[in-house]
Design a protein around this motif. Structure first.
Motif, PDB file in Angstrom:
ATOM      1  N   ALA A 103      30.247  64.920  -7.226  1.00 34.80           N
ATOM      2  CA  ALA A 103      30.366  63.768  -8.122  1.00 34.80           C
ATOM      3  C   ALA A 103      31.639  62.980  -7.836  1.00 34.80           C
ATOM      4  O   ALA A 103      31.623  61.744  -7.831  1.00 34.80           O
ATOM      5  CB  ALA A 103      30.355  64.235  -9.577  1.00 34.80           C
ATOM      6  N   MET A 104      32.728  63.680  -7.581  1.00 32.92           N
ATOM      7  CA  MET A 104      33.987  62.998  -7.302  1.00 32.92           C
ATOM      8  C   MET A 104      33.889  62.180  -6.015  1.00 32.92           C
ATOM      9  O   MET A 104      34.317  61.022  -5.959  1.00 32.92           O
ATOM     10  CB  MET A 104      35.134  64.004  -7.201  1.00 32.92           C
ATOM     11  N   LEU A 105      33.268  62.755  -4.972  1.00 38.81           N
ATOM     12  CA  LEU A 105      33.139  62.048  -3.701  1.00 38.81           C
ATOM     13  C   LEU A 105      32.176  60.863  -3.817  1.00 38.81           C
ATOM     14  O   LEU A 105      32.477  59.756  -3.350  1.00 38.81           O
ATOM     15  CB  LEU A 105      32.660  63.016  -2.614  1.00 38.81           C
ATOM     16  N   LEU A 106      31.024  61.072  -4.446  1.00 35.92           N
ATOM     17  CA  LEU A 106      30.022  60.012  -4.511  1.00 35.92           C
ATOM     18  C   LEU A 106      30.410  58.910  -5.490  1.00 35.92           C
ATOM     19  O   LEU A 106      30.143  57.731  -5.242  1.00 35.92           O
ATOM     20  CB  LEU A 106      28.662  60.604  -4.892  1.00 35.92           C
ATOM     21  N   TYR A 107      31.059  59.273  -6.598  1.00 40.21           N
ATOM     22  CA  TYR A 107      31.497  58.235  -7.530  1.00 40.21           C
ATOM     23  C   TYR A 107      32.666  57.451  -6.952  1.00 40.21           C
ATOM     24  O   TYR A 107      32.792  56.245  -7.161  1.00 40.21           O
ATOM     25  CB  TYR A 107      31.871  58.857  -8.872  1.00 40.21           C
ATOM     26  N   GLY A 108      33.496  58.149  -6.190  1.00 40.05           N
ATOM     27  CA  GLY A 108      34.559  57.450  -5.474  1.00 40.05           C
ATOM     28  C   GLY A 108      33.985  56.467  -4.460  1.00 40.05           C
ATOM     29  O   GLY A 108      34.489  55.347  -4.297  1.00 40.05           O
ATOM     30  N   LEU A 109      32.910  56.879  -3.767  1.00 41.12           N
ATOM     31  CA  LEU A 109      32.236  55.976  -2.816  1.00 41.12           C
ATOM     32  C   LEU A 109      31.635  54.776  -3.542  1.00 41.12           C
ATOM     33  O   LEU A 109      31.725  53.630  -3.056  1.00 41.12           O
ATOM     34  CB  LEU A 109      31.145  56.740  -2.070  1.00 41.12           C
ATOM     35  N   ALA A 110      31.021  55.023  -4.697  1.00 46.92           N
ATOM     36  CA  ALA A 110      30.463  53.910  -5.474  1.00 46.92           C
ATOM     37  C   ALA A 110      31.560  52.929  -5.876  1.00 46.92           C
ATOM     38  O   ALA A 110      31.381  51.709  -5.812  1.00 46.92           O
ATOM     39  CB  ALA A 110      29.748  54.445  -6.719  1.00 46.92           C
ATOM     40  N   GLY A 111      32.713  53.456  -6.270  1.00 45.60           N
ATOM     41  CA  GLY A 111      33.837  52.583  -6.593  1.00 45.60           C
ATOM     42  C   GLY A 111      34.326  51.816  -5.383  1.00 45.60           C
ATOM     43  O   GLY A 111      34.673  50.631  -5.484  1.00 45.60           O
ATOM     44  N   LEU A 112      34.340  52.482  -4.236  1.00 49.45           N
ATOM     45  CA  LEU A 112      34.796  51.846  -3.001  1.00 49.45           C
ATOM     46  C   LEU A 112      33.924  50.651  -2.626  1.00 49.45           C
ATOM     47  O   LEU A 112      34.409  49.700  -2.009  1.00 49.45           O
ATOM     48  CB  LEU A 112      34.784  52.882  -1.868  1.00 49.45           C
ATOM     49  N   CYS A 113      32.674  50.683  -3.001  1.00 47.18           N
ATOM     50  CA  CYS A 113      31.752  49.605  -2.646  1.00 47.18           C
ATOM     51  C   CYS A 113      31.619  48.538  -3.735  1.00 47.18           C
ATOM     52  O   CYS A 113      30.970  47.508  -3.523  1.00 47.18           O
ATOM     53  CB  CYS A 113      30.367  50.183  -2.346  1.00 47.18           C
ATOM     54  N   ALA A 114      32.215  48.777  -4.900  1.00 50.14           N
ATOM     55  CA  ALA A 114      31.931  47.924  -6.061  1.00 50.14           C
ATOM     56  C   ALA A 114      32.822  46.698  -6.186  1.00 50.14           C
ATOM     57  O   ALA A 114      32.503  45.792  -6.956  1.00 50.14           O
ATOM     58  CB  ALA A 114      32.035  48.750  -7.349  1.00 50.14           C
ATOM     59  N   GLY A 115      33.915  46.660  -5.453  1.00 51.12           N
ATOM     60  CA  GLY A 115      34.873  45.568  -5.639  1.00 51.12           C
ATOM     61  C   GLY A 115      34.347  44.200  -5.262  1.00 51.12           C
ATOM     62  O   GLY A 115      34.846  43.182  -5.752  1.00 51.12           O
ATOM     63  N   ALA A 116      33.328  44.162  -4.409  1.00 51.12           N
ATOM     64  CA  ALA A 116      32.818  42.867  -3.945  1.00 51.12           C
ATOM     65  C   ALA A 116      32.150  42.068  -5.047  1.00 51.12           C
ATOM     66  O   ALA A 116      31.956  40.862  -4.917  1.00 51.12           O
ATOM     67  CB  ALA A 116      31.829  43.080  -2.799  1.00 51.12           C
ATOM     68  N   SER A 117      31.800  42.713  -6.158  1.00 53.71           N
ATOM     69  CA  SER A 117      31.179  41.976  -7.260  1.00 53.71           C
ATOM     70  C   SER A 117      32.208  41.470  -8.258  1.00 53.71           C
ATOM     71  O   SER A 117      31.834  40.866  -9.268  1.00 53.71           O
ATOM     72  CB  SER A 117      30.155  42.874  -7.981  1.00 53.71           C
TER      73      SER A 117
END
Length: 417
Positions: A103-117
């Motif tokens: 969860a920590m790795l995948l949620y961190g990845l989701a955060g890493l991709c979310a800034g473009a919005s």
């Protein structure tokens, strides 16, 4: 998606805000299921907080990167491409997170991709609005985020009531896909920045970064934003768990606790819009100072409300959320007011690193304080929650000083023109 100089078409702001609403649902998806994930995955409070912190670390990194890329390639391209990638990452988290580490790795990845919005959206909004109404427009944009947070928590409450809390994560992820689709529709109606002319001299990234760091009014505002984020991100991460813990052990009441946290976010929509509009009339710094001081008072008082009836505690949470979010859009507007348009993306990047760097630490520190308080005073003790919520206030104490500094430097800058 080439640039154009025509005015934006009707409905562009509504589509932009709808896109932001849907894509922001993943931000609070984990906090809505935190108490259930914490039990099912056998996590301590610090471990549970570290998953939310991983999101903020990834989000901070993406905001910095997309700000630089938006200045170079145009915010519209980054906004469109990043929204699609963000949707895919959100789906991966909802489908494959199974324990603390995954969860920590995948949620961190989701955060890493979310800034473009977010950051490119702010740039496009600033490009399509006049300064006299920019605060209100920013407030609507940030308020759309709060609406998304509330909707995500409402879905989490419903799924927890059905004893299927993972459905809440999946629903939030699916909504990010719908938000990415709306991004394309919004871009078709907006006035887009024109690409640089062939052979035009561009300011280098390092030069723009150096200019931003030397910009005293901008950096004072960025520091104020960092302290603001410390408090706000702790609140968003832990409010549902606080209301669930206060409600007792019955599953129906636990679902009610999350639903009431959703209501608190819904009320904060008004805070975003009202704060942005008020800053157009009263001034950016004044609104920032009033909201910051009031929310700090709530941070130090909120833990003492642990034993209140749930409905009264939820009402206090709504006030807390409203005050904490009221100045969020104002920081963005204030930065757009003082920074030259050609390096606004870089300035937002610097701000994002500072703000979400602080916001990445605060949920984890909150969890550490809660673990310490429960170990010292016992699980279910008021004093344990007082220690945790006080950590949110202590980390934000320097905010008013930075706001006062921003106000003074901005006035001097305007007078020197």
């Amino acid at each position: 998606m080439s640039g154009n100089t025509a005015g934006p078409a009707r409905g562009w702001l509504a589509l932009l805000c709808a896109s932001r609403l849907l894509q922001s649902m993943i931000v609070t998806a984990y906090s809505g299921v935190l108490p259930f994930a914490m039990a099912d995955w056998h996590m301590t409070a610090a471990q549970a907080g570290s998953i939310q912190s991983a999101w903020h670390v990834g989000y901070m990194s993406s905001l910095f990167a997309v700000g630089l890329l938006a200045d170079r390639y145009g915010p519209q391209r980054i906004f469109f491409t990043g929204s699609a990638v963000s949707a895919a990452a959100a789906l991966a988290f909802a489908l494959f997170a199974r324990d603390h580490l995954s969860a920590m790795l995948l949620y961190g990845l989701a955060g890493l991709c979310a800034g473009a919005s977010y950051t490119p959206g702010l740039q496009l909004l600033a490009h399509n609005t006049e300064p006299a109404v920019r605060g209100r427009a920013m407030g609507l944009f940030i308020g759309s985020s709060s609406m998304g947070y509330a909707l995500s928590l409402a879905v989490a409450a419903a799924s927890s009531h059905l004893h299927q809390w993972r459905l809440g994560l999946l629903a939030a992820a699916v909504c990010t896909v719908a938000g990415a689709v709306l991004t394309a529709q919004a871009l078709r109606r907006m006035r887009l920045p024109s690409p640089p002319a062939p052979g035009a001299i561009r300011e280098g990234t390092l030069h723009a970064l150096a200019a931003t760091v030397r910009d005293k009014p901008a950096m004072a505002g960025n520091w104020a934003y960092a302290f603001h984020c410390w408090e706000l991100m702790a609140l968003w991460a832990w409010l549902p768990a606080y209301l669930v813990a206060s409600s007792g052990v019955a599953s129906s009441w636990q679902g009610a606790g999350i639903a009431l946290a959703a209501l608190a976010h819904l009320v904060s929509v008004f805070g975003s819009i009202a704060g942005g509009a008020a800053s157009d009339r009263l001034g950016r710094a004044r609104v920032m100072m009033i909201a910051t001081v009031a929310s700090l008072c709530m941070s130090f008082a909120f833990g003492w409300m642990w034993s209140w009836p749930l409905w009264l505690l939820a009402a206090a949470a709504a006030v807390y959320n409203l005050l904490a979010i009221a100045d969020s859009s104002v920081y963005s507007t204030a930065l757009a007011d003082v920074v030259a348009p050609h390096r606004l993306g870089v300035a937002f990047s610097v701000r994002s690193v500072m703000g979400f760097g602080a916001g990445a630490l605060s949920p984890w520190v909150f969890g550490l304080a809660l673990d310490w308080g429960q170990g010292s005073f016992g699980i279910g003790s008021t004093h344990a929650w007082v220690a945790a919520w006080s950590s949110a206030g202590l980390g934000a104490l320097l905010g008013p000083l930075m706001i006062a500094r921003f106000s003074r430097l901005h006035r001097a800058h305007v007078a020197a023109r």
